[in-house]
Design an enzyme around this catalytic site. Sequence first.
Site, PDB file in Angstrom:
ATOM      1  N   CYS A   1       0.866  -1.017  -0.167  1.00 25.86           N
ATOM      2  CA  CYS A   1       0.002   0.074  -0.075  1.00 25.86           C
ATOM      3  C   CYS A   1       0.882   1.338   0.197  1.00 25.86           C
ATOM      4  O   CYS A   1       2.083   1.062   0.139  1.00 25.86           O
ATOM      5  CB  CYS A   1      -0.944   0.027   1.167  1.00 25.86           C
ATOM      6  SG  CYS A   1      -0.009   0.138   2.888  1.00 25.86           S
TER       7      CYS A   1
ATOM      8  N   CYS B   1       3.064   1.915   2.712  1.00 24.00           N
ATOM      9  CA  CYS B   1       4.374   0.717   3.119  1.00 24.00           C
ATOM     10  C   CYS B   1       5.339   1.544   2.162  1.00 24.00           C
ATOM     11  O   CYS B   1       6.626   1.355   2.545  1.00 24.00           O
ATOM     12  CB  CYS B   1       3.787  -0.698   2.621  1.00 24.00           C
ATOM     13  SG  CYS B   1       2.538  -1.024   3.317  1.00 24.00           S
TER      14      CYS B   1
END
Lengths: 319, 80
Positions: B10, B13
């Site tokens: 995502c 991250c």
Amino acid sequence: MFYPIQIFADWLTYVVLNIVPGTKLGAALDFFVFDTIKIFILLAVIVFVVSIIRSFLPAEKVRKMLSHKREFTGNILSSFLGILTPFCTCSAIPLFLGFVQAGVPLGVTFSFLVASPMINEVALVMLLGLFGWKIATIYITSGLIIAILSGIVIGRMKPEHLVESFVFENSIKNPLGLPNMTWKARIQYARDYTWDIVKKVWLYIIIGIGVGAWIHGYVPMDFLAQYAGSNCWYAVPLAVLVGIPLYSNAAGVIPLVSALTEKGVSIGTTLAFMMAVTGLSLPEFMILKKVMKVKLIVIFAAIVGIGIIFTGYLFNAIL
Amino acid sequence: MQIQVLGSGCPTCKKLLERTKSAVEELKIQAEVEYITDIQKIVSMGLMQSPVLAVNGKPVLVGRVPDVGEIKEIIAKAVA
């Protein structure tokens, strides 16, 4: 409690900026200054307090409390714990895997998956600040009931075959003992987390309140009543559909809806909309595809959606 | 030394990955930053939040993306 802020907003608008009271510009600006200051104070205080509580209950501890819990008590407990646990779409998968592999029943896991994003501290701040404690309480209570019931219903459906089989392979090798935090560390964690949240949402809040203030000052009263009043049957399902793709923007959406309520959108419709924004999220569904079949995601969304629509109609009827 | 960023892929991250890379560069240490998107790895560490920053296989940061300065401190502390 917020009276001094109102005095400040009045003073800034009507004395410093010298805008004539009673004008549309005056009303909009006064509203904007008051709401922005109030929301940021509430945000700082509430997020800080929730973070302190949370430092005692990390997800790993929550999991331990929920593993092998029975239906009902498990669903209730997991819904309450869901409120305190922060939820980010990127954590949906590790949470799901971590819960199931530690023996948390599927239904109980789903209760958590519903409550965690739907009832979060940012939504709570916005509701409390813009709608007052009554609506905030109704929102939390209905959210909890939806989370508990959806989890029980999904659990009863025995959806194990709709979950990818690797989910059940226990891969937890070394559950790390999390170190005990000192009070200093807790306060630092809460401070950092509050700052993170403020950084993330401040712009949405300002834009949301700004547009809300414009609506407050310029859109005629009851303008929306004919389109979204309580006697308009399709308003609730429509609000839910519109709310699904608006995920993670609770901070910007709630001030907007608060202004719309003033212009005639009924309260049940508003509640349903906010629950759909926070509780049903398209990106989360996409990510859940990694661990469960599409059919289960549809069932999950449908059950939660029905719960939200029911809540909307209920409060349109009684409030 | 082995530094890993674990996440589901995502945006949050990826942000942690980028900042960790700059932190390692600024610290001038010999380390390779590895990006792991296998969620089972996070779960097997006993954790349930993403993203995770691990130094030599030990998680040092969970579920948060601090600024480069703090990441530097965290790595330095983990190495010491």
